[in-house]
Design a protein around this motif. Structure first.
Motif, short mmCIF file in Angstrom:
data_model
loop_
_atom_site.label_atom_id
_atom_site.label_comp_id
_atom_site.label_asym_id
_atom_site.label_seq_id
_atom_site.Cartn_x
_atom_site.Cartn_y
_atom_site.Cartn_z
N SER A 125 -11.24 -2.97 2.68
CA SER A 125 -11.68 -4.26 3.18
C SER A 125 -11.20 -4.54 4.60
N ASN A 126 -9.99 -4.07 4.95
CA ASN A 126 -9.43 -4.45 6.24
C ASN A 126 -8.73 -3.35 7.02
N ASN A 127 -8.33 -2.29 6.36
CA ASN A 127 -7.37 -1.38 6.98
C ASN A 127 -7.98 -0.17 7.68
N ALA A 128 -7.68 -0.07 8.97
CA ALA A 128 -7.94 1.19 9.64
C ALA A 128 -6.89 2.19 9.18
N MET A 129 -7.21 3.46 9.29
CA MET A 129 -6.29 4.51 8.86
C MET A 129 -6.27 5.63 9.90
N ALA A 130 -5.25 6.46 9.80
CA ALA A 130 -5.10 7.51 10.80
C ALA A 130 -4.27 8.67 10.26
N TRP A 131 -4.37 9.79 10.94
CA TRP A 131 -3.52 10.95 10.71
C TRP A 131 -2.64 11.15 11.94
N PHE A 132 -1.39 11.42 11.68
CA PHE A 132 -0.42 11.79 12.71
C PHE A 132 0.18 13.13 12.33
N ARG A 133 0.84 13.77 13.30
CA ARG A 133 1.54 15.01 12.98
C ARG A 133 2.84 15.08 13.76
N LEU A 134 3.77 15.82 13.17
CA LEU A 134 5.08 16.00 13.78
C LEU A 134 5.43 17.48 13.72
N PRO A 177 0.97 1.89 12.95
CA PRO A 177 0.57 1.67 11.56
C PRO A 177 1.66 0.92 10.79
N ARG A 178 1.22 0.23 9.76
CA ARG A 178 2.18 -0.49 8.91
C ARG A 178 2.67 0.37 7.76
N TYR A 179 1.80 1.20 7.24
CA TYR A 179 2.13 1.97 6.04
C TYR A 179 2.03 3.47 6.34
N TRP A 180 2.96 4.21 5.75
CA TRP A 180 3.01 5.66 5.97
C TRP A 180 3.09 6.39 4.63
N ALA A 183 -1.54 7.34 7.58
CA ALA A 183 -1.02 6.01 7.84
C ALA A 183 -2.13 4.99 7.74
N ALA A 184 -1.76 3.76 7.46
CA ALA A 184 -2.72 2.66 7.39
C ALA A 184 -2.23 1.50 8.26
N TYR A 185 -3.17 0.86 8.90
CA TYR A 185 -2.86 -0.27 9.78
C TYR A 185 -3.08 -1.60 9.05
N MET A 186 -2.50 -2.62 9.61
CA MET A 186 -2.71 -3.97 9.09
C MET A 186 -3.88 -4.64 9.81
N ARG A 187 -4.79 -3.87 10.29
CA ARG A 187 -5.96 -4.37 11.00
C ARG A 187 -7.13 -3.44 10.74
N SER A 188 -8.31 -3.86 11.12
CA SER A 188 -9.52 -3.12 10.76
C SER A 188 -9.84 -1.97 11.70
N ILE A 189 -9.22 -2.01 12.90
CA ILE A 189 -9.45 -0.92 13.84
C ILE A 189 -8.11 -0.32 14.24
N VAL A 190 -8.15 0.90 14.73
CA VAL A 190 -6.93 1.59 15.10
C VAL A 190 -6.33 0.96 16.36
N GLY A 191 -5.03 0.70 16.32
CA GLY A 191 -4.36 0.15 17.49
C GLY A 191 -2.93 -0.22 17.14
N VAL A 193 0.85 -1.19 0.00
CA VAL A 193 0.00 0.00 0.00
C VAL A 193 0.88 1.24 0.00
N GLN A 194 0.64 2.11 -0.93
CA GLN A 194 1.31 3.40 -0.94
C GLN A 194 0.30 4.48 -0.64
N LEU A 195 0.70 5.41 0.20
CA LEU A 195 -0.19 6.48 0.62
C LEU A 195 0.40 7.82 0.23
N GLN A 196 -0.44 8.71 -0.22
CA GLN A 196 0.01 10.04 -0.59
C GLN A 196 -0.91 11.07 0.04
N ALA A 197 -0.33 11.91 0.88
CA ALA A 197 -1.09 12.95 1.56
C ALA A 197 -0.89 14.27 0.84
N PHE A 198 -1.95 15.04 0.76
CA PHE A 198 -1.84 16.37 0.17
C PHE A 198 -2.95 17.25 0.73
#
Length: 120
Positions: free
Chosen positions: A29-38, A107-110, A96-104, A1-6
């Motif tokens: 189908s399976n992935n929870a997702m989230a926003w983080f900040r730095l 994340p696996r992908y950024w 970011a995206a997780y390898m699971r359906s809920i946040v916890g 999974v590739q993610l692109q934020a804009f």
């Protein structure tokens, strides 16, 4: 999974921005997702998360009532509507995206970050 934020940019305090995060393949189908900040001099912070079917949503206390996370699985896209922005919201925002359906856990992908700058 590739993610692109804009969608980041420079905005005055009290203004709004809408961030988008496009996924390279279907993630609904399976992935929870989230926003983080730095922010400079700070640790990475969880901002908001959403389960695969939008049934579970969570926010860090500092953005509750101002930010809204959502997703459109048909478009493989997640959003973060940011209203009433404050200078302390200034940061690089990452999706970011997780390898699971809920946040916890972690994340696996950024995606790459998008800069949000709020001027006072």
């Amino acid at each position: 999974v590739q993610l692109q934020a804009f969608g980041g940019g420079l905005v005055q305090a009290g203004g709004s921005l809408r961030l988008s995060c496009a996924a390279s393949r279907r993630t609904s189908s399976n992935n929870a997702m989230a926003w983080f900040r730095l922010a400079p001099g700070k640790e990475r912070e969880f901002v908001a998360g959403i389960s695969w079917n939008s049934g579970r949503i969570s926010y860090v206390d500092s953005v509750k009532g101002r930010f809204t996370i959502s997703r459109d699985n048909a478009k493989n896209t997640m959003y973060l509507q940011m209203n009433s922005l404050k200078p302390e919201d200034t940061a690089v925002y990452y999706c970011a995206a997780y390898m699971r359906s809920i946040v916890g856990g972690d994340p696996r992908y950024w995606g790459q970050g998008t800069q949000v700058t709020v001027s006072s």
